[in-house]
Design a protein around this motif. Sequence first.
Motif, PDB file in Angstrom:
ATOM      1  N   ALA A 199      12.425   6.392 -13.950  1.00 48.19           N
ATOM      2  CA  ALA A 199      11.728   6.344 -12.607  1.00 48.19           C
ATOM      3  C   ALA A 199      12.480   6.947 -11.741  1.00 48.19           C
ATOM      4  O   ALA A 199      12.008   8.141 -10.608  1.00 48.19           O
ATOM      5  CB  ALA A 199      11.558   4.899 -12.262  1.00 48.19           C
ATOM      6  N   TRP A 224      11.600  10.346 -10.126  1.00 48.95           N
ATOM      7  CA  TRP A 224      11.678  10.366  -8.276  1.00 48.95           C
ATOM      8  C   TRP A 224      12.217  11.559  -8.263  1.00 48.95           C
ATOM      9  O   TRP A 224      11.845  12.976  -7.563  1.00 48.95           O
ATOM     10  CB  TRP A 224      12.248   9.531  -7.771  1.00 48.95           C
ATOM     11  N   VAL A 271       8.238  13.325  -7.397  1.00 50.81           N
ATOM     12  CA  VAL A 271       8.025  12.582  -6.528  1.00 50.81           C
ATOM     13  C   VAL A 271       8.921  13.037  -4.886  1.00 50.81           C
ATOM     14  O   VAL A 271       8.030  12.812  -3.589  1.00 50.81           O
ATOM     15  CB  VAL A 271       7.931  10.798  -6.864  1.00 50.81           C
ATOM     16  N   GLN A 272      10.351  13.065  -4.699  1.00 51.37           N
ATOM     17  CA  GLN A 272      10.825  13.555  -4.047  1.00 51.37           C
ATOM     18  C   GLN A 272      10.284  14.381  -3.097  1.00 51.37           C
ATOM     19  O   GLN A 272      10.250  14.615  -1.924  1.00 51.37           O
ATOM     20  CB  GLN A 272      11.937  13.210  -4.288  1.00 51.37           C
ATOM     21  N   GLN A 319       4.301  11.539   1.004  1.00 46.91           N
ATOM     22  CA  GLN A 319       4.140  10.617   0.456  1.00 46.91           C
ATOM     23  C   GLN A 319       3.268   9.015   0.728  1.00 46.91           C
ATOM     24  O   GLN A 319       3.818   8.918   1.739  1.00 46.91           O
ATOM     25  CB  GLN A 319       5.033   9.794  -0.040  1.00 46.91           C
ATOM     26  N   GLN A 321       1.709   5.287  -0.113  1.00 46.49           N
ATOM     27  CA  GLN A 321       2.149   3.793  -1.316  1.00 46.49           C
ATOM     28  C   GLN A 321       1.185   4.373  -2.951  1.00 46.49           C
ATOM     29  O   GLN A 321       1.585   3.224  -3.902  1.00 46.49           O
ATOM     30  CB  GLN A 321       1.494   2.959  -0.522  1.00 46.49           C
ATOM     31  N   ASP A 338       1.764   6.646  -3.638  1.00 43.60           N
ATOM     32  CA  ASP A 338       2.313   7.662  -4.555  1.00 43.60           C
ATOM     33  C   ASP A 338       3.193   7.160  -5.692  1.00 43.60           C
ATOM     34  O   ASP A 338       3.229   6.272  -6.888  1.00 43.60           O
ATOM     35  CB  ASP A 338       3.449   8.624  -3.783  1.00 43.60           C
ATOM     36  N   TRP A 339       3.760   5.331  -4.812  1.00 42.69           N
ATOM     37  CA  TRP A 339       4.468   4.467  -5.582  1.00 42.69           C
ATOM     38  C   TRP A 339       3.700   3.647  -6.341  1.00 42.69           C
ATOM     39  O   TRP A 339       4.567   3.558  -7.801  1.00 42.69           O
ATOM     40  CB  TRP A 339       4.727   3.800  -4.319  1.00 42.69           C
ATOM     41  N   TYR A 397       3.242   6.581  -9.885  1.00 40.82           N
ATOM     42  CA  TYR A 397       4.050   6.913  -9.976  1.00 40.82           C
ATOM     43  C   TYR A 397       4.746   5.710 -10.936  1.00 40.82           C
ATOM     44  O   TYR A 397       5.028   6.120 -11.946  1.00 40.82           O
ATOM     45  CB  TYR A 397       4.861   7.603  -9.544  1.00 40.82           C
ATOM     46  N   PHE A 398       5.295   4.425  -9.840  1.00 42.61           N
ATOM     47  CA  PHE A 398       6.155   3.843 -10.681  1.00 42.61           C
ATOM     48  C   PHE A 398       6.136   2.434 -11.051  1.00 42.61           C
ATOM     49  O   PHE A 398       6.846   1.620 -11.138  1.00 42.61           O
ATOM     50  CB  PHE A 398       6.915   3.442  -9.593  1.00 42.61           C
TER      51      PHE A 398
END
Length: 193
Positions: free
Chosen positions: A138, A142, A146-147, A152, A154, A156-157, A160-161
Amino acid sequence: MHKRPMRIRYTARFKCLVCYMIAFVLPLLWQAAGLVFVYPYKLASTAPDIAAQLSPHLSLPVQPAAATFREAAAVQESLWLTCAALWFAACWLLALLLQLLWRCTHRSPFLSSRRVQRAVVDFRLMMLAAWALAAAFAAALWYFGVQHIVGQTQWDWLVYFGGYVLIPIAVWITSRLAAPPVISGKHGFFKRL
C-alpha cells in the motif's frame, strides 16, 4: 502406546476450502468492484502518470506523446488501472502463500501441545508479516501513484487501499478457523470447522 492417526472427515476439508475461498475471494472482489464499478463513476480522469513515476526507478523509457489529449489520458488511465490491479494481485498472492506455508508447517501430530504453542507463536509472527506486507504494498502504491492524484477523495482511499486491509483479515480468518486438525479444537485457540 500406539496412537491411531487422526481421521479427517471430508466435510472438514470441504469447510476449510469454503473458508479459504470466502476469506481470500472477498479482497479480490473488493478490488475488482472498486476498479470496475466505482472508478469509472467516481474517479474517472484522475489517474496519475504511473509511467513517469516508475521510469526513473526501473529505467523504463517514457512513452511518446499520443496524438490527442484524450488518447493520452486513456493510455495513462489504462496503465494506472493495470498497475493498481497487478500490485494488489501480487500482495494477495504473497499473503496467500504465506498463510499456506504456515499451514503446511504445522501438520505434524507428534507432541501436539508443544506444536500448538509453537503454532500460536508462528501465527502471531505470520500476522505481523501479513500486515507488514500489506502496508508495504500500500505504501508503494501511495508513493508511486496515489500521492500524485490531484484532489484525492475518500473514494480514492476506499478503491485503492480497502483491499489491502482485507488481505491480513483473510489470513487471520483462515488461520483461526481453517487451521490443520492436529492443532485445532472446539475450544482451542485454533477453531475446528
